[in-house]
Design a protein around this motif. Structure first.
Motif, PDB file in Angstrom:
ATOM      1  N   SER A  59       0.856  -1.184   0.000  1.00 15.79           N
ATOM      2  CA  SER A  59       0.000   0.000   0.000  1.00 15.79           C
ATOM      3  C   SER A  59       0.894   1.236   0.000  1.00 15.79           C
ATOM      4  O   SER A  59       1.946   1.252   0.623  1.00 15.79           O
ATOM      5  CB  SER A  59      -0.948   0.012   1.200  1.00 15.79           C
ATOM      6  N   PRO A  60       0.473   2.269  -0.707  1.00 10.48           N
ATOM      7  CA  PRO A  60       1.287   3.480  -0.784  1.00 10.48           C
ATOM      8  C   PRO A  60       1.179   4.333   0.478  1.00 10.48           C
ATOM      9  O   PRO A  60       0.219   4.221   1.246  1.00 10.48           O
ATOM     10  CB  PRO A  60       0.696   4.223  -1.983  1.00 10.48           C
ATOM     11  N   GLU A  61       2.166   5.175   0.658  1.00 13.09           N
ATOM     12  CA  GLU A  61       2.142   6.143   1.755  1.00 13.09           C
ATOM     13  C   GLU A  61       1.019   7.144   1.507  1.00 13.09           C
ATOM     14  O   GLU A  61       0.769   7.549   0.374  1.00 13.09           O
ATOM     15  CB  GLU A  61       3.482   6.869   1.776  1.00 13.09           C
ATOM     16  N   GLY A  62       0.319   7.520   2.573  1.00 10.26           N
ATOM     17  CA  GLY A  62      -0.717   8.528   2.418  1.00 10.26           C
ATOM     18  C   GLY A  62      -1.795   8.419   3.467  1.00 10.26           C
ATOM     19  O   GLY A  62      -1.608   7.773   4.511  1.00 10.26           O
ATOM     20  N   PHE A  63      -2.912   9.048   3.190  1.00 11.38           N
ATOM     21  CA  PHE A  63      -4.039   9.100   4.121  1.00 11.38           C
ATOM     22  C   PHE A  63      -5.053   8.012   3.780  1.00 11.38           C
ATOM     23  O   PHE A  63      -5.342   7.766   2.609  1.00 11.38           O
ATOM     24  CB  PHE A  63      -4.709  10.472   4.047  1.00 11.38           C
ATOM     25  N   TYR A  64      -5.582   7.394   4.828  1.00  9.85           N
ATOM     26  CA  TYR A  64      -6.576   6.331   4.672  1.00  9.85           C
ATOM     27  C   TYR A  64      -7.773   6.632   5.563  1.00  9.85           C
ATOM     28  O   TYR A  64      -7.619   7.125   6.678  1.00  9.85           O
ATOM     29  CB  TYR A  64      -5.987   4.975   5.067  1.00  9.85           C
ATOM     30  N   ALA A  65      -8.949   6.316   5.053  1.00 12.84           N
ATOM     31  CA  ALA A  65     -10.173   6.459   5.830  1.00 12.84           C
ATOM     32  C   ALA A  65     -10.879   5.113   5.835  1.00 12.84           C
ATOM     33  O   ALA A  65     -10.972   4.451   4.801  1.00 12.84           O
ATOM     34  CB  ALA A  65     -11.076   7.524   5.230  1.00 12.84           C
TER      35      ALA A  65
END
Length: 99
Positions: A59-65
């Motif tokens: 999974s890529p770096e970043g924001f998840y909801a």
């Protein structure tokens, strides 16, 4: 004597998120962005994650909801490379679900 346990709910989650962010090296402003998104969309639990390079769990770096579904395995997960992209994803998802 130890401190009393804090109540469960959003405030406990926010406190824990700040500890996790500090210990795992979230970028500056990520915690505040998560809180801003959750304030706008309270049904969603928002976090920032480092890139995961483990095969089978990439999974890529970043924001998840995440939003829980009816069953524990039935949750919705959305991704945005930055907070604004995640806000767009949640808004689009919410519009698609509206009757």
């Amino acid at each position: 004597m130890s401190e009393p346990l804090p109540p469960t709910g959003p405030e406990l989650g926010r406190r824990n998120r700040r500890l996790i962010a500090k210990r795992t090296g979230w970028p500056e402003g990520a915690v505040e962005a998560c809180e801003r998104i959750e304030d706008a969309f309270p049904a969603w639990s928002v976090s920032w994650r480092h890139e995961n390079v483990i095969p089978g769990f990439l999974s890529p770096e970043g924001f998840y909801a995440e939003r829980p579904g009816r069953y524990s395995w039935d949750k919705t997960v959305l991704y945005g490379a930055d907070a604004e992209k995640l806000l767009e994803q949640i808004a689009e998802h919410s519009e698609a679900e509206s009757p």
